[in-house]
Design an enzyme around this catalytic site. Structure first.
Site, PDB file in Angstrom:
ATOM      1  N   CYS A   1      -2.120   9.097   2.840  1.00  0.00           N
ATOM      2  CA  CYS A   1      -1.902   8.697   1.254  1.00  0.00           C
ATOM      3  C   CYS A   1      -2.771   8.830   0.764  1.00  0.00           C
ATOM      4  O   CYS A   1      -2.836   8.771  -1.317  1.00  0.00           O
ATOM      5  CB  CYS A   1      -1.511   7.094   1.415  1.00  0.00           C
TER       6      CYS A   1
ATOM      7  N   GLU B   1       4.124  13.257  -4.227  1.00  0.00           N
ATOM      8  CA  GLU B   1       3.396  12.509  -2.880  1.00  0.00           C
ATOM      9  C   GLU B   1       4.047  13.316  -2.212  1.00  0.00           C
ATOM     10  O   GLU B   1       5.119  13.400  -1.976  1.00  0.00           O
ATOM     11  CB  GLU B   1       3.156  11.259  -3.017  1.00  0.00           C
TER      12      GLU B   1
ATOM     13  N   GLU C   1       1.233  -1.100  -0.539  1.00  0.00           N
ATOM     14  CA  GLU C   1      -0.054   0.234  -0.571  1.00  0.00           C
ATOM     15  C   GLU C   1       0.840   0.791  -0.252  1.00  0.00           C
ATOM     16  O   GLU C   1       1.528   1.423   1.424  1.00  0.00           O
ATOM     17  CB  GLU C   1      -0.811  -0.042   1.314  1.00  0.00           C
TER      18      GLU C   1
END
Lengths: 474, 143
Positions: free
Chosen positions: A279, A379, A245
């Site tokens: 996230c 990110e 993940e």
């Protein structure tokens, strides 16, 4: 916290093989609040050996026993939620309100959900004369991050326990304190010795040792895409199952029939929660190009209202980012947005006024962003919202999908139109019209956001092997 | 229309309600004390926990609210809030949502509207709760 410099192996708190320690830094003060022991290959080997030994019997336990264990852990978390929250505030800077309301209880939710689904989970299936059996995969290494430390550990431990696996947890060395409390809860719940083990340490040493260990059957990892790739490489020679993940850069499409004032206010604010360190945060807001000015004004007002400050203060909504390294990265990316020509609507580089110490970041909004800019592609993991204009629904879908990531997504507008668009977005989940998290529903990513699914009954499958017994019904 | 306020004002209300939700979920007296004003009252939809008749009762102050929330933690399970919308007007906030779960083993599912009244310091001094059970839920209405 007496056990922070020990490891939990074979049902006992043991002294690490090396005396190496690492300070745990409170990101709000930049001061050390504790120190954690750093594990070695030898510690990993002991933990894996203990897990392997325990697996033989634990994998054969009746479902009812494991349901009871999961419920006991959930109850233990509830009893110690305040301690868990305090640890999370100290180790990673979550505002105390968020820590008490969601960070700590999230662990309980995962154990309770696993118990609920386990009671009726179909471990066997009849196919004509064959019997198909789902069996626990074996010993699982779990490498978890600092941003939602209890949530991320629990969503791996709960399904693994549910299906009968044994495991070794390595939490982030940046945020190791809450994992100690969780381990004490697991011990007190009566999980048999060796089934759950904790080894603290860094990724380069402990993470690698777990990933390459020949007696580990599976590695489940949550963290950056870069680290996830390393884990997969290390696990490949022994053909382990690897679930990941990883990162995200989720699009948030605001349709032209949405109520802009309500939706943009809500979503700009929500993006900043946990200081943008989620996230699945909706960090790319896609709005009709003709309404860019309106959207950016609303978003700026929303983030300017947010109370940034000491996470231990009950009036704080956004705390610091986790570390100096993370602060530096966020600053560098904000500067890149300015340099690449995005319009800085509010925020910017540097600390918020009045906060001279601690890894605090100004909640920031960029408008007129194009999807090729670094702030749209990378990110950031900070409270930085980028607003991108789109021409029509097809263009919005194109931009949303033009990302190496595919973890989450958000769409607001009329339901049928939003639902139709959701089916065209290449991500593991989509939130329609502000829908919140669902602990029953699977969570995971497409593309470089990972492999596999966690949460709910779908999360069980990752920890299972499938066996066909042919002729079983002859 | 969701708000008659300027965007900045409604954003401040959003910050308040986020901290209220955290306080509510945690039942932490310190967190509750930071968002509730002097003389806070919670007008609940039922008379008492054992009587679902919607005749209402009043919880007063932080301590009584903590007791109420702790009672719920002990007796309610799998509680889920869905479809939350908030509407802001000067000194008033309206929430609409659905709530479902189990009360001592019995399933409940309701459509709810809560009205919050704020004082001059923008602290919550009244929470009026209205539930309608059973609730037909039309999911995913546009916002």
């Amino acid at each position: 916290m007496t056990n922070v410099k020990k490891f939990y192996i074979g049902g006992s708190w043991v002294t690490p093989s090396s005396g190496a320690i690492l300070d745990v830094i409170n990101p709000a003060t930049e001061a050390a609040v504790s120190a954690v022991a750093l594990g070695t290959e030898a510690d990993v080997d002991k933990a894996v050996t203990a897990a392997r030994a325990a697996f033989a019997s634990f994998s054969q336990t009746p479902v009812d026993e494991r349901v009871d264990l999961l419920r006991a852990i959930a109850a233990g978390i509830r009893r110690r939620e305040s301690e868990l929250a305090d640890a999370i505030v100290a180790e990673m800077g979550s505002p105390r309100g968020l820590a008490l309301a969601l960070q700590a209880p999230a662990g309980r939710f995962h154990f309770a959900t696993a118990a609920k689904f386990l009671a009726s989970y179909p471990f066997t299936e009849a196919l004509d004369t064959s019997l198909v059996v789902s069996e626990p995969i074996g010993v699982v290494a779990m490498i978890t991050p600092w941003n939602w430390p209890i949530n991320q550990a629990a969503c791996k431990i709960a399904p693994a326990l549910a299906v009968g696996c044994a495991m070794v947890l390595k939490p982030s060395e940046i945020a190791p304190l809450s994992a100690v409390v969780l381990t004490e809860i697991i011990h007190d719940a009566g999980v048999p010795p060796g089934v759950f083990n904790l080894v603290q340490g860094d990724g380069a040493t402990v993470g690698t040792a777990l990933s390459v260990h020949p007696d580990v059957d599976m590695v489940t990892f949550t963290g950056s895409t870069r680290a996830g790739i390393e884990v997969a490489k290390n696990a490949a020679p022994t053909v382990k199952r690897v679930t990941q993940e990883l990162g995200g850069k989720s699009a948030n499409i605001i349709l032209d029939d949405a109520n802009f004032a309500h939706v943009i206010n809500r979503d700009a604010f929500d993006m900043c929660l946990n200081t943008g360190q989620s996230c699945n945060a909706g960090t790319r807001m896609l709005v009709p190009a003709a309404r860019m000015a309106e959207a950016s004004t609303i978003a700026a007002s929303a983030v300017e209202s947010i109370s940034v400050g000491d996470p231990a203060d009950v009036g704080t909504t956004v705390g610091p980012v986790v570390s100096q390294q993370q602060w530096d990265r966020v600053q560098e990316l904000i500067q890149s947005g300015i340099d690449e020509g995005a319009t800085l609507v509010t925020g910017g580089v540097g600390r918020p006024d009045g906060l001279g110490r601690g890894y605090f970041v100004k909640p920031t909004v960029f408008a007129d962003v194009t999807n090729d800019m670094r702030i749209a592609r990378e990110e950031i993991f900070g409270p930085v919202l980028v607003i991108i204009g789109y021409e029509d629904d097809d263009d919005a879908v194109r931009i949303a999908n033009d990302s190496p990531y595919g973890l989450s997504g958000y769409i607001s507008g009329s339901h049928d139109r939003a639902l139709a668009l959701a089916k065209r977005i290449r991500t593991g989940e989509i939130h329609l019209n502000g829908a919140g998290p669902d602990f029953d529903a699977p969570f995971g990513g497409y593309k470089q956001s990972g492999n596999g699914r966690e949460w709910g009954a779908h999360g069980f499958a990752e920890f299972l092997e499938t066996k066909s017994i042919l002729g079983a019904f002859n | 229309m969701t708000s008659s306020l300027h965007t900045a004002e409604s954003a401040n209300y959003r910050d308040l309600m986020t901290r209220f939700r955290w306080a509510f979920a945690s039942a932490d007296p310190e967190l509750l004390g930071a968002v509730l004003g002097e003389g806070f009252e919670w007008h609940i939809h039922t008379f008492d926990p054992d009587d679902p008749a919607p005749t209402g009762r009043v919880v007063r102050g932080v301590d009584e609210m903590v007791c109420e929330l702790e009672w719920r933690k002990q007796n309610w399970a799998n509680v889920r809030f869905e479809g939350l919308n908030e509407y802001f007007a000067p000194k008033f906030i309206t929430q609409s949502f659905t709530i479902s779960g189990f009360d001592r083993g019995s399933r409940f599912h309701a459509a709810a509207v809560d009205l919050y009244t704020l004082d001059g310091s923008d602290l919550i001094v009244k929470k009026d709760t209205y539930w309608k059970q059973p609730a037909p839920v039309a999911k995913g209405a546009a916002q």
